[in-house]
Design a protein around this motif. Structure first.
Motif, mmCIF file in Angstrom:
data_model
loop_
_atom_site.group_PDB
_atom_site.id
_atom_site.type_symbol
_atom_site.label_atom_id
_atom_site.label_comp_id
_atom_site.label_asym_id
_atom_site.label_seq_id
_atom_site.Cartn_x
_atom_site.Cartn_y
_atom_site.Cartn_z
ATOM 1 N N THR A 84 71.638 88.617 -63.593
ATOM 2 C CA THR A 84 71.162 89.021 -62.283
ATOM 3 C C THR A 84 69.942 88.190 -61.890
ATOM 4 N N VAL A 85 69.948 87.692 -60.655
ATOM 5 C CA VAL A 85 68.803 86.961 -60.125
ATOM 6 C C VAL A 85 67.829 87.973 -59.536
ATOM 7 N N GLU A 86 66.572 87.925 -59.967
ATOM 8 C CA GLU A 86 65.561 88.846 -59.441
ATOM 9 C C GLU A 86 64.774 88.253 -58.288
ATOM 10 N N LYS A 87 64.481 86.966 -58.379
ATOM 11 C CA LYS A 87 63.721 86.276 -57.338
ATOM 12 C C LYS A 87 64.274 84.867 -57.214
ATOM 13 N N PHE A 88 64.104 84.280 -56.047
ATOM 14 C CA PHE A 88 64.503 82.894 -55.877
ATOM 15 C C PHE A 88 63.634 82.256 -54.805
ATOM 16 N N SER A 89 63.507 80.954 -54.908
ATOM 17 C CA SER A 89 62.828 80.191 -53.870
ATOM 18 C C SER A 89 63.558 78.861 -53.731
ATOM 19 N N TYR A 111 60.716 78.423 -49.036
ATOM 20 C CA TYR A 111 61.043 79.807 -48.741
ATOM 21 C C TYR A 111 61.251 80.565 -50.051
ATOM 22 N N SER A 112 60.998 81.869 -50.041
ATOM 23 C CA SER A 112 61.219 82.659 -51.249
ATOM 24 C C SER A 112 61.610 84.084 -50.868
ATOM 25 N N SER A 113 62.260 84.752 -51.809
ATOM 26 C CA SER A 113 62.678 86.134 -51.606
ATOM 27 C C SER A 113 62.760 86.836 -52.953
ATOM 28 N N ASP A 114 62.495 88.127 -52.949
ATOM 29 C CA ASP A 114 62.661 88.928 -54.160
ATOM 30 C C ASP A 114 63.949 89.747 -54.086
ATOM 31 N N ARG A 115 64.855 89.306 -53.225
ATOM 32 C CA ARG A 115 66.158 89.967 -53.091
ATOM 33 C C ARG A 115 66.929 89.828 -54.405
ATOM 34 N N ILE A 116 67.414 90.934 -54.929
ATOM 35 C CA ILE A 116 68.151 90.929 -56.188
ATOM 36 C C ILE A 116 69.605 90.586 -55.902
ATOM 37 N N ILE A 117 70.138 89.624 -56.687
ATOM 38 C CA ILE A 117 71.534 89.202 -56.526
ATOM 39 C C ILE A 117 72.252 89.423 -57.858
ATOM 40 N N PRO A 118 73.042 90.481 -57.954
ATOM 41 C CA PRO A 118 73.777 90.725 -59.194
ATOM 42 C C PRO A 118 74.776 89.601 -59.487
ATOM 43 N N SER A 119 75.195 89.524 -60.725
ATOM 44 C CA SER A 119 76.180 88.532 -61.151
ATOM 45 C C SER A 119 77.453 88.668 -60.326
ATOM 46 N N GLY A 120 77.970 87.543 -59.846
ATOM 47 C CA GLY A 120 79.210 87.539 -59.084
ATOM 48 C C GLY A 120 79.054 87.903 -57.618
ATOM 49 N N THR A 159 64.417 83.233 -60.890
ATOM 50 C CA THR A 159 63.924 84.116 -61.934
ATOM 51 C C THR A 159 65.060 85.084 -62.246
ATOM 52 N N PHE A 160 65.536 85.053 -63.478
ATOM 53 C CA PHE A 160 66.625 85.930 -63.885
ATOM 54 C C PHE A 160 66.054 87.186 -64.533
ATOM 55 N N ARG A 161 66.772 88.287 -64.389
ATOM 56 C CA ARG A 161 66.380 89.549 -65.014
ATOM 57 C C ARG A 161 66.553 89.423 -66.522
ATOM 58 N N ASP A 162 65.566 89.906 -67.254
ATOM 59 C CA ASP A 162 65.669 89.927 -68.708
ATOM 60 C C ASP A 162 66.763 90.894 -69.121
ATOM 61 N N ARG A 163 67.489 90.505 -70.145
ATOM 62 C CA ARG A 163 68.584 91.378 -70.614
ATOM 63 C C ARG A 163 68.058 92.499 -71.461
#
Length: 163
Positions: A84-89, A111-120, A159-163
């Motif tokens: 899961t992506v937690e943040k991206f820029s 640009y940046s966002s803290d929008r969470i993007i789950p896998s797939g 930034t990926f979510r820690d497992r």
């Protein structure tokens, strides 16, 4: 003074190598092996991170049907990684077709966002135009409106979510 320390250090190492060749070579071999193992570990970690990041892609279009005049850039980000992506820029550039120097460039901070993007999954949003690129003339920018440019997303940092 620093050069003298190097000369003494190298001289001492050579003395030990010739005076005690077998233990010295074993020591050097162990140091090289440990260095190679540590370097290989960090190289493998870096390659895994790059492969995971390469599975997150982005596209940008100038689209006034989906977006408003205030936020005319439609940007879609797709997460095909297993995490899961937690943040991206990211940065955005607008170029004339067939040219490499941008007329619009969001710069390093972009640009940046803290929008969470789950896998797939993916997200889309409308964003503002970046600023006029440094070095792009006013005349060239005014003769080439944003809807005629080729838009690209670059430098995606994740930034990926820690497992």
């Amino acid at each position: 003074m620093e050069a003298l320390a190097w000369v003494i250090g190298i001289g001492g190492a050579l003395y030990l190598l010739f005076r005690f060749p077998r233990p010295s070579l074993i020591f050097i071999g162990v140091v090289v092996a440990i260095g190679a193992a540590v370097g290989g570990f960090f190289y493998a970690q870096d390659q895994l991170a790059k492969r995971k990041a390469a599975k997150v892609t982005a596209k940008v279009f100038y689209d006034l049907e989906k977006c408003s005049a205030e936020y005319p850039l439609w940007i879609g980000i797709l997460n095909e990684s297993d995490d899961t992506v937690e943040k991206f820029s990211f940065t955005i550039e607008g170029h004339l077709e067939g040219y490499s120097d941008p007329l619009y460039d969001s710069g390093y901070s972009g640009y940046s966002s803290d929008r969470i993007i789950p896998s797939g999954e993916g997200v889309t949003a409308c964003w503002t135009l970046p600023k006029q690129a440094y070095g792009a003339s006013e005349q060239r920018v005014s003769l080439n409106p944003p809807e005629t440019l080729v838009w690209t997303v670059k430098n995606i940092r994740l930034t990926f979510r820690d497992r």
